[in-house]
Write a protein that holds these residues in place. Structure first.
Motif, short mmCIF file in Angstrom:
data_model
loop_
_atom_site.label_atom_id
_atom_site.label_comp_id
_atom_site.label_asym_id
_atom_site.label_seq_id
_atom_site.Cartn_x
_atom_site.Cartn_y
_atom_site.Cartn_z
N SER A 43 0.79 -1.24 0.00
CA SER A 43 0.00 0.00 0.00
C SER A 43 0.82 1.29 0.00
O SER A 43 0.27 2.37 0.23
CB SER A 43 -0.93 0.00 1.22
N LEU A 44 2.12 1.19 -0.27
CA LEU A 44 2.96 2.40 -0.27
C LEU A 44 3.48 2.74 -1.66
O LEU A 44 4.58 3.28 -1.82
CB LEU A 44 4.14 2.22 0.70
N SER A 79 4.49 4.26 6.23
CA SER A 79 4.22 3.02 6.95
C SER A 79 2.74 2.72 6.90
O SER A 79 1.91 3.63 7.02
CB SER A 79 4.68 3.15 8.41
N GLU A 80 2.40 1.45 6.73
CA GLU A 80 1.01 1.00 6.81
C GLU A 80 1.04 -0.21 7.73
O GLU A 80 1.29 -1.33 7.30
CB GLU A 80 0.47 0.63 5.42
N SER A 82 -0.36 -1.68 11.86
CA SER A 82 -1.03 -1.49 13.15
C SER A 82 -0.02 -1.60 14.29
O SER A 82 -0.24 -1.07 15.37
CB SER A 82 -2.14 -2.53 13.33
N ASN A 99 7.02 4.95 13.28
CA ASN A 99 5.79 5.08 12.50
C ASN A 99 4.62 5.63 13.30
O ASN A 99 3.54 5.86 12.75
CB ASN A 99 5.41 3.75 11.84
N ASP A 168 5.23 -3.29 3.71
CA ASP A 168 4.91 -1.86 3.75
C ASP A 168 4.73 -1.36 5.19
O ASP A 168 4.12 -0.33 5.44
CB ASP A 168 3.66 -1.53 2.92
N ASP A 169 5.28 -2.13 6.15
CA ASP A 169 5.11 -1.77 7.55
C ASP A 169 6.04 -0.64 7.98
O ASP A 169 5.81 0.00 9.01
CB ASP A 169 5.31 -3.00 8.43
#
Length: 214
Positions: A43-44, A79-80, A82, A99, A168-169
């Motif tokens: 997602s980045l 960053s994507e 949790s 992040n 993508d973390d």
């Protein structure tokens, strides 16, 4: 005439002054890695410029290395995740990017010798971490790299959350420089200018001879 010659000499000196060319510097993977195509849930893309399906290098024992001493600029890309993830330079070192922070600014660090870059990613939520050239746990808590140029790479981290394999973390760009990038580089002197300087000196000397002869 003496003033004219002095002015010509100063002008020639300025024209002949050059700054030595910056020595070449290169970032490359040292050791083993494996190809991995970024999945559809990456997602980045807008932050990194990497589309889904792009082939990156997942570290499998290798690491990103510098071929000579130089400056490294790290830039936070995004960053994507949790989980609470951090990027540190040097094992146990100060956190450069977090992040959960809104103030992740680019940082330049001098590496005094060739060799592996001393960085690590930490998943602070579970307390696990992985360093450059650390052993990846397949996709959990692992690092992938994408080469933009010989001096610029994107570093991608996949944390220990849910094994989504998306890398993508936390994403960081590292750029290598042979000189301090905060100091403006001098403009190199074109090759024709030394000839022009010599010509100016010659004209001045000829004018002086003519005056003496008269």
């Amino acid at each position: 005439m003496k003033r004219t010659l002095a002015a010509l000499a100063v002008c020639a000196g300025a024209l002949l002054g050059t700054v030595s060319a910056a020595q070449a510097i290169t970032l490359s993977i040292s050791g083993s890695s494996a190809n991995y195509n970024l999945p559809n849930n990456f997602s980045l893309s807008s932050e990194t410029g990497l589309a889904t399906g792009t082939t990156v290098k997942r570290l499998t024992g290798g690491g990103l290395a510098l071929d000579t001493a130089g400056w490294l600029t790290f830039s936070y890309l995004g960053s994507e995740a949790s989980n609470h993830n951090e990027f540190k330079f040097s094992v146990g070192g100060t956190t450069i990017f977090d992040n959960t922070s809104s103030t992740n600014t680019a940082t330049t660090i001098y590496q005094s010798a060739a060799g592996l870059l001393s960085f690590l990613f930490k998943d602070a939520t579970v307390g696990s971490s992985i360093s450059n050239q650390g052993t990846s746990n397949v996709y959990l808590n692992s690092i992938a790299l994408f080469k933009e140029t010989a001096t610029s790479w994107i570093i991608l981290f996949n944390d220990t959350c849910d094994c989504d394999k998306d890398y993508d973390d936390l994403a960081v760009r590292v750029q290598a420089y042979s000189r301090d990038p905060s100091i403006p580089a001098a403009v190199p002197v074109p090759g024709a200018l030394p000839l022009l300087a010599s010509g100016l000196i010659g004209v001045g000397l000829m004018a002086r001879k003519r005056r003496k002869a008269a």
